[in-house]
Every structure is written in structure tokens, then in C-alpha cells.
Write a protein that holds these residues in place. Structure first.
Motif, PDB file in Angstrom:
ATOM      1  N   MET A  21       0.843  -1.193   0.000  1.00 21.26           N
ATOM      2  CA  MET A  21       0.000   0.000   0.000  1.00 21.26           C
ATOM      3  C   MET A  21       0.881   1.247   0.000  1.00 21.26           C
ATOM      4  SD  MET A  21      -2.942   1.067   2.715  1.00 21.26           S
ATOM      5  CE  MET A  21      -3.839   2.577   2.509  1.00 21.26           C
ATOM      6  N   LEU A  22       0.552   2.199  -0.857  1.00 19.75           N
ATOM      7  CA  LEU A  22       1.368   3.391  -0.985  1.00 19.75           C
ATOM      8  C   LEU A  22       1.125   4.338   0.171  1.00 19.75           C
ATOM      9  CD1 LEU A  22       0.882   4.100  -4.790  1.00 19.75           C
ATOM     10  CD2 LEU A  22       2.868   3.060  -3.664  1.00 19.75           C
ATOM     11  N   ASP A  23       2.219   5.024   0.577  1.00 15.83           N
ATOM     12  CA  ASP A  23       2.075   6.039   1.615  1.00 15.83           C
ATOM     13  C   ASP A  23       1.327   7.238   1.038  1.00 15.83           C
ATOM     14  OD1 ASP A  23       3.503   4.455   3.356  1.00 15.83           O
ATOM     15  OD2 ASP A  23       5.443   5.335   2.770  1.00 15.83           O
ATOM     16  N   PRO A  24       0.428   7.843   1.824  1.00 11.01           N
ATOM     17  CA  PRO A  24      -0.302   9.023   1.308  1.00 11.01           C
ATOM     18  C   PRO A  24       0.667  10.188   1.103  1.00 11.01           C
ATOM     19  CG  PRO A  24      -0.716   8.710   3.647  1.00 11.01           C
ATOM     20  CD  PRO A  24       0.059   7.502   3.203  1.00 11.01           C
ATOM     21  N   LEU A  25       0.347  11.015   0.110  1.00 14.11           N
ATOM     22  CA  LEU A  25       1.187  12.179  -0.172  1.00 14.11           C
ATOM     23  C   LEU A  25       1.017  13.215   0.927  1.00 14.11           C
ATOM     24  CD1 LEU A  25       0.587  12.708  -4.002  1.00 14.11           C
ATOM     25  CD2 LEU A  25       2.589  11.709  -2.909  1.00 14.11           C
ATOM     26  N   SER A  26       2.111  13.913   1.223  1.00 13.43           N
ATOM     27  CA  SER A  26       2.041  15.029   2.170  1.00 13.43           C
ATOM     28  C   SER A  26       1.286  16.181   1.515  1.00 13.43           C
ATOM     29  CB  SER A  26       3.451  15.465   2.556  1.00 13.43           C
ATOM     30  OG  SER A  26       4.106  16.035   1.431  1.00 13.43           O
ATOM     31  N   PRO A  27       0.760  17.121   2.304  1.00 10.27           N
ATOM     32  CA  PRO A  27       0.064  18.274   1.693  1.00 10.27           C
ATOM     33  C   PRO A  27       0.940  19.037   0.701  1.00 10.27           C
ATOM     34  CG  PRO A  27      -0.380  18.175   4.047  1.00 10.27           C
ATOM     35  CD  PRO A  27       0.663  17.129   3.773  1.00 10.27           C
ATOM     36  N   ARG A  28       2.210  19.163   0.999  1.00 10.62           N
ATOM     37  CA  ARG A  28       3.103  19.881   0.073  1.00 10.62           C
ATOM     38  C   ARG A  28       3.286  19.095  -1.220  1.00 10.62           C
ATOM     39  NH1 ARG A  28       8.739  20.120  -0.547  1.00 10.62           N
ATOM     40  NH2 ARG A  28       9.480  22.123  -1.365  1.00 10.62           N
ATOM     41  N   ALA A  29       3.418  17.761  -1.104  1.00 12.15           N
ATOM     42  CA  ALA A  29       3.564  16.943  -2.309  1.00 12.15           C
ATOM     43  C   ALA A  29       2.289  16.992  -3.146  1.00 12.15           C
ATOM     44  CB  ALA A  29       3.904  15.510  -1.916  1.00 12.15           C
ATOM     45  N   GLN A  30       1.145  17.004  -2.462  1.00 10.31           N
ATOM     46  CA  GLN A  30      -0.112  17.110  -3.194  1.00 10.31           C
ATOM     47  C   GLN A  30      -0.205  18.445  -3.931  1.00 10.31           C
ATOM     48  OE1 GLN A  30      -3.172  16.479  -0.268  1.00 10.31           O
ATOM     49  NE2 GLN A  30      -2.955  14.245  -0.295  1.00 10.31           N
ATOM     50  N   SER A  31       0.269  19.515  -3.257  1.00 12.86           N
ATOM     51  CA  SER A  31       0.260  20.834  -3.904  1.00 12.86           C
ATOM     52  C   SER A  31       1.163  20.849  -5.131  1.00 12.86           C
ATOM     53  CB  SER A  31       0.700  21.892  -2.893  1.00 12.86           C
ATOM     54  OG  SER A  31       0.808  23.160  -3.521  1.00 12.86           O
ATOM     55  N   LEU A  32       2.343  20.239  -5.000  1.00 12.67           N
ATOM     56  CA  LEU A  32       3.269  20.185  -6.140  1.00 12.67           C
ATOM     57  C   LEU A  32       2.666  19.367  -7.294  1.00 12.67           C
ATOM     58  CD1 LEU A  32       6.597  19.686  -4.167  1.00 12.67           C
ATOM     59  CD2 LEU A  32       6.139  21.547  -5.773  1.00 12.67           C
ATOM     60  N   ARG A  33       2.050  18.248  -6.964  1.00 12.30           N
ATOM     61  CA  ARG A  33       1.441  17.425  -8.030  1.00 12.30           C
ATOM     62  C   ARG A  33       0.312  18.187  -8.713  1.00 12.30           C
ATOM     63  NH1 ARG A  33       0.011  11.146  -7.202  1.00 12.30           N
ATOM     64  NH2 ARG A  33       2.307  11.079  -7.347  1.00 12.30           N
ATOM     65  N   SER A  34      -0.438  18.938  -7.920  1.00 14.43           N
ATOM     66  CA  SER A  34      -1.536  19.731  -8.500  1.00 14.43           C
ATOM     67  C   SER A  34      -1.004  20.803  -9.459  1.00 14.43           C
ATOM     68  CB  SER A  34      -2.340  20.373  -7.376  1.00 14.43           C
ATOM     69  OG  SER A  34      -3.337  21.215  -7.901  1.00 14.43           O
TER      70      SER A  34
END
Length: 467
Positions: free
Chosen positions: A1-14
Motif C-alpha cells: 500500500m502506498l504512503d499518502p502524499l504530504s500536503p506539500r507533495a499534493q500541492s506540487l502534483r496539482s
């Protein structure tokens, strides 16, 4: 199972997805609604597919500061990447003086979208700088596969790697001109005997200069200041002018073939005028029929304005007032008067032929002749003796002090009851003597460079007798 993305990583992916969506929308907008290429294009701009393709195409680009093709479009060699921090400090203006590095990129123009992707900014840092720092959140945003993300990071960071083998080309050669620093012919084996006429173009410096001049010429603040001047209204600040500005176009109709920054400037490269000052011919009419240079100097509008301002300021002070702020303001006015006087004198020594003070109509005192016509000493033996005696700077300073005291004191007595005495006289004289001494020292150095030194034998004949 993959680790959830951090809020900063989610922002970068967005942000990455938003960048791709915008580019996809531009592409789709050029196609018809039923065009069969739409599905292929949508698949091409899926994040994982586009990033994989970008990691492959980034090898067609190179980060540079000095693009070779800016020197000549047909040059085939190496461009350079030289950060300002790696350059030694110099007095001349150059890319070493840039406050921040603005990188350029060269290579296949079809791959420039990859560079735009790497320039995306997150919290003030580009994606490229984050990748170079090994930012874990950005790697997670690139791909859920850590090994894949690391491989893409290595590929994207390779854009900043310099070429392994530097290659020169005949069309990339810089232009040097032989100039001897002394009376002998230049030595072809001595680098100091050459002046560099055509430098390797610094794209980073050209871009900084372009943006600065564009803002000074066409910025909103500049437009408001110009309009205020036309309306005769007050404005909180002025504006810049660049007289005799030249504009060089690089790349013709395809500036992108030179570099990315050159394309952003539409090939425009500004060149500042490097010219000596142009003297006003009206101000350099020979001083014939006047007893002192200060007659004409004091009649100049700007000088009269400075005297009026200084006189009004001194007149509002109490006689016993004397502190640092008063002295600083007084010295500021005095400094402007000195500058005007030195420019006034330089106009005669540089703008008139030597020996003009030998004319029968010239009735200037000898100390003023020595200052305004120094090259006359090369051909006039008697004048040379007076010039070499070197007491004329002090006499000239005394004349200036008398003139300034008179202009301030005489008129003040009738208007503000201001009396200037021995203290003020000595102050003006000391200040000007200091400036004239500096000017004399500079003049000697300049004449040495120009190989126009006075004949040695004539100098030895000067007899320094006591007055």
C-alpha cells in the motif's frame, strides 16, 4: 500500500497537472471537435506519459549563461554555463555583478516546453532547483514509483551539466585589437597588449539590462512621470532617459534559434552608448576681453541657481548656527558648484586648440590660463615655466574663494544682512584647492597615457626661484 502524499507533495502534483492541462487546452483549441488526433493528444498529456517523454527530451537542452550562437548564428561549438558566484570581482560591469542568476537555455526549440516545466515556481523556488536539492515531496509528486522518480530527477538535472568537451569554432572567436600601453609597438605574446572589442555575449546580463530599460522606458510609473512633466505638474519621482540607445537584433525572424531568453526578448539586445561627453560649443567660446573666467562662469543659469539656493539657505540661519547637518547641506551645494566649475574648465582645455590663451585679446590672469590651456606649455617656453612652477592651483583656489564670497556676501548684505569673513574664505579656498589638486593629478596621468608629456629638457630648465 502506498504512503499518502504530504500536503506539500499534493500541492506540487496539482501544480504539475495544472501546467499540463493548460498546455493541453492550447493544443486542443487548435483542433476540430471531431478530430481523431484529440484522443492521442489527451493521452500524450497524461502526467506520467508526459513526464517520461520530457525526461527523454531534456537531453536536447542545455542550461547556459553565454550562448554561443549569440556571437554568430552559424557558430558550431560549446555554450558556457558560468554562475556569477564563480566569477572573480571586477571593477567593470559584467555578469559577475548580477544580483540574481537568470539562466538561459539552448538546444532543440521543440523541447523548450520541458524548460518551462522546470521553471515552474513553488514557494519562490523553481522545480529545477528543488530537483537539484533532492526535494522528497517533489519526487513523490512526480511518481508513486520512487525508482522512476529518481531516474526522472537525474534526467532533468542533467540540463545544468556543462558540455563534457568544450569546442571552439572559427565563428565564435572573439575580436581583439592590438594596443600598446607604451611608446613601443604592441607585443603579440603579451595579453595585456590587446583590447577585447567583441566579447562572448552574456545572455543573463543582456536580459537583465533589457528588462531594466523596458521598465524605465515603458513602465506605468515612467508614463505617469512623463505625463506630469508635459502637464507642468509635480510628481514624486523622475524618469530615466537613455540617449543614443542602440538595439541589436539577434536571430532575425527566428530568435528562438539563439536561445530561450533571446526569444522572450524577440531578439532584442540593447547597447548603451559609450561615448565621451559632447561639449556645448557656445560654452567653449574663447574667454577674450574678460578679466576672469568667473565672469562667464557666474553668468551660467545653473550656477546662478545654485548660488541663489545657497544664499537663501545661509541667510535663514542664525549667525551662531553650526552643526553637522548645516555643514553637510552647505557642502552639498558647494560640491555641485565645484562640479560645475571643473566641467566648465574641462570644456576649454578639451574643446579649444592649445595656445588659445596666447591671443592678444586674452586678458585672463596667468593662473587661470594655466588651468584652462595646459597644453600650451608644450610649445610656449615662458608659459611652461609658469605652468611648472605649480602655484597656480592655489592662486586659482583663492580667486574662487574671493569670487564666491563676493557673490554670496555682497548681495546678502543688502538682502539678509549676511556677512562672510575670513573663515568662509579659507573654507572655500581649501575645498577648491583640494579638487583642483585632484584634477591636476588626473590631468598628468591622462597626458602620460596620451604620450603628451612635456619635453623633459624643457622641464629641467625650470628655475624654482623663491618669489
Amino acid at each position: 500500500m502506498l504512503d499518502p502524499l504530504s500536503p506539500r507533495a499534493q500541492s506540487l502534483r496539482s501544480e504539475i497537472q495544472q501546467f499540463l492541462q493548460l498546455r493541453l487546452a492550447d493544443k486542443l483549441g487548435a483542433l476540430a471537435a471531431d478530430d481523431p488526433k484529440r484522443e492521442a493528444l489527451i493521452a500524450q498529456y497524461q502526467p506520467q506519459a508526459w513526464l517520461a517523454d520530457a525526461a527523454r527530451r531534456v537531453t536536447q537542452l542545455q542550461l547556459v549563461t553565454h550562448p554561443l550562437k549569440a556571437s554568430h548564428p552559424d557558430a558550431r561549438g560549446s555554450s558556457l554555463f558560468i554562475p556569477p558566484s564563480s566569477l572573480p570581482p571586477r571593477q567593470e560591469v559584467g555578469s559577475h555583478a548580477l544580483p540574481t542568476l537568470v539562466s538561459d537555455v539552448v538546444g532543440n526549440a521543440a523541447a523548450l516546453d520541458v524548460y518551462k516545466f522546470l521553471k515552474l515556481s513553488h514557494a519562490g523556488q523553481s522545480l529545477l532547483s528543488l530537483l537539484q536539492a533532492g526535494d522528497a515531496d517533489l519526487l513523490a509528486a512526480l511518481s508513486d514509483d520512487a525508482e522512476q522518480a529518481t531516474a526522472w530527477r537525474d534526467a532533468f538535472c542533467s540540463i545544468a551539466e556543462p558540455a563534457s568537451d568544450l569546442i571552439c569554432h572559427a565563428l565564435a572567436k572573439q575580436i581583439y585589437w592590438p594596443v600598446s600601453p607604451d611608446a613601443y609597438p604592441p607585443d603579440a605574446h603579451d595579453d595585456s597588449h590587446f583590447h577585447l572589442l567583441s566579447i562572448l555575449n552574456s545572455s543573463a546580463l543582456s536580459h537583465w539590462l533589457y528588462e531594466q530599460i523596458q521598465a524605465d522606458r515603458f513602465g506605468e510609473a515612467t508614463k505617469a512621470a512623463r505625463q506630469a512633466r508635459r502637464d507642468g505638474a509635480a510628481h514624486p519621482h523622475g524618469y530615466h532617459e537613455y540617449p543614443q540607445l542602440a538595439e541589436e537584433k539577434k536571430g532575425g525572424t527566428k530568435p528562438q534559434n539563439i536561445s530561450q531568453l533571446n526569444s522572450e526578448r524577440k531578439g532584442s539586445n540593447y547597447l548603451l552608448a559609450a561615448l565621451p561627453p559632447q561639449w556645448n560649443s557656445k560654452a567653449t567660446r574663447p574667454l577674450y576681453g574678460v578679466a576672469s573666467l568667473f565672469v562667464r562662469f557666474g553668468s551660467q543659469p545653473h550656477v546662478r541657481g545654485l548660488l541663489d539656493e545657497l544664499r537663501d539657505y545661509l541667510g535663514k540661519l542664525k549667525p551662531e548656527a553650526n552643526n553637522m547637518h548645516i555643514r553637510n547641506r552647505r557642502d552639498a551645494w558647494l560640491g555641485e558648484l565645484f562640479t560645475e566649475l571643473l566641467q566648465f574648465g574641462a570644456g576649454f582645455s578639451n574643446g579649444l586648440p592649445k595656445g588659445w590663451t596666447a591671443h592678444p585679446d586674452c586678458t585672463l590672469p596667468i593662473e587661470e590660463q594655466c588651468w584652462l590651456d595646459p597644453y600650451r606649455a608644450e610649445d610656449d617656453e615662458e608659459f611652461n615655466r609658469a605652468f611648472q612652477w605649480q602655484d597656480w592651483p592655489a592662486q586659482l583656489a583663492e580667486r574662487f574663494a574671493h569670487w564666491l564670497n563676493t557673490r554670496l556676501g555682497a548681495e546678502r548684505l543688502s538682502k539678509h544682512q549676511l556677512a562672510l569673513g575670513e573663515v568662509e574664505f579659507n573654507h572655500w579656498r581649501r575645498e577648491l584647492a583640494h579638487d583642483v589638486a585632484l584634477l591636476g593629478d588626473w590631468d598628468h596621468k591622462r597626458r602620460a597615457v596620451d604620450h603628451r608629456l612635456l619635453p623633459a629638457a624643457r622641464t629641467q630648465e625650470v628655475s624654482h626661484e623663491s618669489p
